[in-house]
Design a protein around this motif. Structure first.
Motif, mmCIF file in Angstrom:
data_model
loop_
_atom_site.group_PDB
_atom_site.id
_atom_site.type_symbol
_atom_site.label_atom_id
_atom_site.label_comp_id
_atom_site.label_asym_id
_atom_site.label_seq_id
_atom_site.Cartn_x
_atom_site.Cartn_y
_atom_site.Cartn_z
ATOM 1 N N GLY A 1 0.774 -1.222 0.000
ATOM 2 C CA GLY A 1 0.000 0.000 0.000
ATOM 3 C C GLY A 1 0.811 1.280 0.000
ATOM 4 O O GLY A 1 0.242 2.355 -0.168
ATOM 5 N N ASP A 2 2.101 1.216 0.193
ATOM 6 C CA ASP A 2 2.923 2.429 0.171
ATOM 7 C C ASP A 2 3.445 2.631 -1.243
ATOM 8 O O ASP A 2 4.304 1.899 -1.708
ATOM 9 C CB ASP A 2 4.079 2.332 1.150
ATOM 10 N N ARG A 3 2.926 3.628 -1.899
ATOM 11 C CA ARG A 3 3.308 3.858 -3.294
ATOM 12 C C ARG A 3 4.775 4.251 -3.440
ATOM 13 O O ARG A 3 5.335 4.185 -4.533
ATOM 14 C CB ARG A 3 2.380 4.877 -3.936
ATOM 15 N N ALA A 4 5.428 4.634 -2.363
ATOM 16 C CA ALA A 4 6.840 5.000 -2.434
ATOM 17 C C ALA A 4 7.693 3.841 -2.943
ATOM 18 O O ALA A 4 8.678 4.059 -3.643
ATOM 19 C CB ALA A 4 7.340 5.463 -1.065
ATOM 20 N N VAL A 5 7.311 2.614 -2.607
ATOM 21 C CA VAL A 5 8.068 1.450 -3.084
ATOM 22 C C VAL A 5 8.032 1.402 -4.608
ATOM 23 O O VAL A 5 9.056 1.188 -5.258
ATOM 24 C CB VAL A 5 7.517 0.143 -2.475
ATOM 25 N N ASP A 6 6.872 1.619 -5.171
ATOM 26 C CA ASP A 6 6.737 1.614 -6.634
ATOM 27 C C ASP A 6 7.454 2.802 -7.267
ATOM 28 O O ASP A 6 8.021 2.688 -8.355
ATOM 29 C CB ASP A 6 5.267 1.631 -7.045
ATOM 30 N N LEU A 7 7.430 3.939 -6.589
ATOM 31 C CA LEU A 7 8.059 5.138 -7.148
ATOM 32 C C LEU A 7 9.584 5.065 -7.136
ATOM 33 O O LEU A 7 10.243 5.832 -7.844
ATOM 34 C CB LEU A 7 7.588 6.384 -6.394
ATOM 35 N N ARG B 1 8.082 12.631 -11.778
ATOM 36 C CA ARG B 1 7.570 13.169 -10.513
ATOM 37 C C ARG B 1 6.381 14.097 -10.746
ATOM 38 O O ARG B 1 5.401 14.047 -10.009
ATOM 39 C CB ARG B 1 8.647 13.902 -9.737
ATOM 40 N N THR B 2 6.461 14.943 -11.737
ATOM 41 C CA THR B 2 5.329 15.842 -11.991
ATOM 42 C C THR B 2 4.114 15.073 -12.507
ATOM 43 O O THR B 2 2.984 15.460 -12.236
ATOM 44 C CB THR B 2 5.698 16.961 -12.982
ATOM 45 N N THR B 3 4.360 13.980 -13.192
ATOM 46 C CA THR B 3 3.262 13.171 -13.720
ATOM 47 C C THR B 3 2.540 12.410 -12.609
ATOM 48 O O THR B 3 1.310 12.328 -12.601
ATOM 49 C CB THR B 3 3.776 12.186 -14.790
#
Length: 72
Positions: free
Chosen positions: A4-10, A26-28
């Motif tokens: 659930g933490d989108r930071a992993v995907d980012l 990042r802007t997208t």
């Protein structure tokens, strides 16, 4: 643990993209500063793990990801 933490995907921003592409990415994705900071941390963590493997390609990706985090 990271479900659930989108930071992993980012974290892919540093694992696969160059500086300009990371800026566009990042802007997208419109990640807030806290999420983007966690993503950087995940990129270091994943990059460090990749850098410790015996596979030369994975080591190169790991080194590039760490360099990219430090470059930002």
């Amino acid at each position: 643990m990271t479900a659930g933490d989108r930071a992993v995907d980012l974290a892919t921003a540093w694992l696969t993209l160059d500086r300009e592409a990371r800026r566009v990415f990042r802007t997208t994705v419109t990640a807030d500063d806290a999420t983007w900071g966690r993503a950087r941390g995940w990129a270091v963590s994943i990059g460090s793990a990749l850098h410790q493997t015996s596979d030369a390609v994975f080591r190169a990706v790991g080194r590039r990801a760490i360099d990219a985090v430090l470059d930002d």
